[in-house]
Motif scaffolding. Sequence first.
Motif, PDB file in Angstrom:
ATOM      1  N   ALA A 189       0.821  -1.216   0.000  1.00 38.38           N
ATOM      2  CA  ALA A 189       0.000   0.000   0.000  1.00 38.38           C
ATOM      3  C   ALA A 189       0.850   1.258   0.000  1.00 38.38           C
ATOM      4  O   ALA A 189       0.330   2.365  -0.036  1.00 38.38           O
ATOM      5  CB  ALA A 189      -0.924   0.017   1.224  1.00 38.38           C
ATOM      6  N   LEU A 190       2.182   1.087   0.047  1.00 40.16           N
ATOM      7  CA  LEU A 190       3.078   2.237   0.157  1.00 40.16           C
ATOM      8  C   LEU A 190       3.284   2.859  -1.223  1.00 40.16           C
ATOM      9  O   LEU A 190       3.869   2.253  -2.118  1.00 40.16           O
ATOM     10  CB  LEU A 190       4.422   1.797   0.746  1.00 40.16           C
ATOM     11  CG  LEU A 190       5.431   2.912   1.026  1.00 40.16           C
ATOM     12  CD1 LEU A 190       4.877   3.899   2.035  1.00 40.16           C
ATOM     13  CD2 LEU A 190       6.753   2.321   1.527  1.00 40.16           C
ATOM     14  N   ASN A 191       2.788   4.067  -1.383  1.00 38.87           N
ATOM     15  CA  ASN A 191       2.967   4.810  -2.632  1.00 38.87           C
ATOM     16  C   ASN A 191       2.902   6.310  -2.335  1.00 38.87           C
ATOM     17  O   ASN A 191       2.629   6.729  -1.211  1.00 38.87           O
ATOM     18  CB  ASN A 191       1.900   4.414  -3.672  1.00 38.87           C
ATOM     19  CG  ASN A 191       0.485   4.506  -3.100  1.00 38.87           C
ATOM     20  OD1 ASN A 191       0.110   5.528  -2.522  1.00 38.87           O
ATOM     21  ND2 ASN A 191      -0.295   3.438  -3.254  1.00 38.87           N
ATOM     22  N   ILE A 192       3.152   7.093  -3.362  1.00 38.14           N
ATOM     23  CA  ILE A 192       3.181   8.548  -3.193  1.00 38.14           C
ATOM     24  C   ILE A 192       1.827   9.072  -2.731  1.00 38.14           C
ATOM     25  O   ILE A 192       1.740   9.980  -1.890  1.00 38.14           O
ATOM     26  CB  ILE A 192       3.598   9.238  -4.512  1.00 38.14           C
ATOM     27  CG1 ILE A 192       5.033   8.859  -4.885  1.00 38.14           C
ATOM     28  CG2 ILE A 192       3.454  10.753  -4.385  1.00 38.14           C
ATOM     29  CD1 ILE A 192       6.065   9.310  -3.870  1.00 38.14           C
ATOM     30  N   GLU A 193       0.758   8.495  -3.246  1.00 42.36           N
ATOM     31  CA  GLU A 193      -0.588   8.957  -2.878  1.00 42.36           C
ATOM     32  C   GLU A 193      -0.848   8.753  -1.384  1.00 42.36           C
ATOM     33  O   GLU A 193      -1.425   9.619  -0.711  1.00 42.36           O
ATOM     34  CB  GLU A 193      -1.633   8.200  -3.712  1.00 42.36           C
ATOM     35  CG  GLU A 193      -3.037   8.787  -3.652  1.00 42.36           C
ATOM     36  CD  GLU A 193      -3.101  10.204  -4.190  1.00 42.36           C
ATOM     37  OE1 GLU A 193      -3.865  11.005  -3.602  1.00 42.36           O
ATOM     38  OE2 GLU A 193      -2.390  10.525  -5.156  1.00 42.36           O
ATOM     39  N   LEU A 194      -0.419   7.599  -0.859  1.00 41.12           N
ATOM     40  CA  LEU A 194      -0.604   7.323   0.571  1.00 41.12           C
ATOM     41  C   LEU A 194       0.188   8.323   1.417  1.00 41.12           C
ATOM     42  O   LEU A 194      -0.333   8.879   2.393  1.00 41.12           O
ATOM     43  CB  LEU A 194      -0.139   5.899   0.887  1.00 41.12           C
ATOM     44  CG  LEU A 194      -0.122   5.517   2.383  1.00 41.12           C
ATOM     45  CD1 LEU A 194      -1.535   5.475   2.936  1.00 41.12           C
ATOM     46  CD2 LEU A 194       0.575   4.180   2.591  1.00 41.12           C
ATOM     47  N   ILE A 195       1.453   8.556   1.047  1.00 42.88           N
ATOM     48  CA  ILE A 195       2.298   9.490   1.793  1.00 42.88           C
ATOM     49  C   ILE A 195       1.690  10.897   1.751  1.00 42.88           C
ATOM     50  O   ILE A 195       1.631  11.599   2.785  1.00 42.88           O
ATOM     51  CB  ILE A 195       3.723   9.523   1.212  1.00 42.88           C
ATOM     52  CG1 ILE A 195       4.377   8.133   1.285  1.00 42.88           C
ATOM     53  CG2 ILE A 195       4.575  10.552   1.936  1.00 42.88           C
ATOM     54  CD1 ILE A 195       4.603   7.636   2.683  1.00 42.88           C
ATOM     55  N   LYS A 196       1.223  11.304   0.590  1.00 41.32           N
ATOM     56  CA  LYS A 196       0.649  12.645   0.438  1.00 41.32           C
ATOM     57  C   LYS A 196      -0.608  12.794   1.289  1.00 41.32           C
ATOM     58  O   LYS A 196      -0.757  13.782   2.019  1.00 41.32           O
ATOM     59  CB  LYS A 196       0.322  12.891  -1.042  1.00 41.32           C
ATOM     60  CG  LYS A 196      -0.326  14.242  -1.301  1.00 41.32           C
ATOM     61  CD  LYS A 196      -0.689  14.398  -2.775  1.00 41.32           C
ATOM     62  CE  LYS A 196      -1.448  15.695  -3.012  1.00 41.32           C
ATOM     63  NZ  LYS A 196      -1.861  15.831  -4.440  1.00 41.32           N
ATOM     64  N   ASP A 197      -1.492  11.809   1.203  1.00 42.41           N
ATOM     65  CA  ASP A 197      -2.746  11.877   1.970  1.00 42.41           C
ATOM     66  C   ASP A 197      -2.473  11.873   3.476  1.00 42.41           C
ATOM     67  O   ASP A 197      -3.058  12.671   4.228  1.00 42.41           O
ATOM     68  CB  ASP A 197      -3.634  10.692   1.592  1.00 42.41           C
ATOM     69  CG  ASP A 197      -4.961  10.699   2.330  1.00 42.41           C
ATOM     70  OD1 ASP A 197      -5.759  11.621   2.107  1.00 42.41           O
ATOM     71  OD2 ASP A 197      -5.198   9.779   3.148  1.00 42.41           O
ATOM     72  N   ALA A 198      -1.583  10.981   3.921  1.00 39.30           N
ATOM     73  CA  ALA A 198      -1.252  10.910   5.349  1.00 39.30           C
ATOM     74  C   ALA A 198      -0.600  12.202   5.826  1.00 39.30           C
ATOM     75  O   ALA A 198      -0.865  12.678   6.940  1.00 39.30           O
ATOM     76  CB  ALA A 198      -0.338   9.721   5.613  1.00 39.30           C
TER      77      ALA A 198
END
Length: 436
Positions: free
Chosen positions: A267-276
Amino acid sequence: MSIEVMTLLFFGSLLFFLVLGLPLAFVLGGVSVVFLYFTWGFDSFYLVASQIWSTMGSFTLVAIPLFVFMAMILERTGVARDLYRMMHLWFGGVRGGLAIGTLVICAIFAAMVGISGAAVVAMGTIALPAMLERGYDKKMVLGVINTGGGWGVLIPPSILMILYALITGVSVGKMFAAGILPGIMLMVLTSAYVLIRCYLQPHLAPDLPKEERGTWSEKFAALRSVVLPIMVVFMVLGSIIGGITTPTEAAAMGVLGALISAAVYRALNIELIKDASVRTFKLTGMIMWILFAAHAFSAAYQSMGAQPMIEGMIQSIPGGPWAVIIFMMLIVFLLGMVLDPVGIMLITLPVFTPIVASMGFDPIWFGILFVINMEIGYMTPPFGFNLFYLKGVVPPGITMGDIYRSVIPFVLIQIVGIGCLMVFPEIATYLPDLLF
């Protein structure tokens, strides 16, 4: 004007604007600034700025955005889903087993994230529909999720414990150690209540049919889901207890564990980091503004001469030191119904803790009582945060009234837990004394 009249005007104004629905930070800060100006004039604002500046220099505050970021990452991985699958297989054959399994998952989540809302949202999304579908009583299910979700502020790592340590000057590590056994105690008390009530009233939580209980090979295979949560807990608490990191540095270890978990679940991707990151900035910003406003509130109220008045009032309570502690807990309980926990801590602790210390009570023990009361505040009407988190994920047929009514027996269980800590303070003090 007497301090008593000023107190009535001060808190009356605060409650008036809160009832109007204005944000807590603006209400606390705005009312405080007005009263400071009319009490001491323009120069009084330097006092607020000085207090805020000294607070912002605290290295401990760095842990708050880190623990929030860790929670936001873990919430979006598949950890909660796999944990629920494991509990479904192991506890499903017991009457009320899914509810007890949900409580265990909430405790595990609490030991990973440090905030209240993550477990409520995760279990409200995953466990709630599954239990309702299998004939569980909706009030039982809602109460279990609401209660278990609140343990995030008690079972370490806890952001409220960090703030308590920051305000009172006690050790964060000792507070974390002190929260472990009380958290386990509350989980056992709540699980016992669910088990006994479901035994006496089987229609509340039927046991699962045999075909849903899984084989022994499936059960043991499902145990793999606890490996990552245990890793995260070990990275945070183990590094503190082992003396490898400070509590603030341990928050960074927790972020690393959360990122590893997200990578394992792909689940680790840029979208996850950005949202978190965005959600972390929002939540941390809210906490910081409340922190600033509460400093202004504390400065304003103390400048009126409130501390001597409150100390005199509390010390005149008949019944001795224990009556004073109970009175403090009652005040915090009532404030928890209408105010944010961070605001309550910054308003009451500067007054309460010197009195507690003067009576010879352990500030770590009192801190655990205080944090449990804050946890109750998260789940009590009308403004408990968990109530609104839960309302956001429940099916359309469940009303706010259903959620309000569901919490009554579970609040009583938490109060019983506070009573147990008062009778047996070693539950909170044993681990800090042993480890530190």
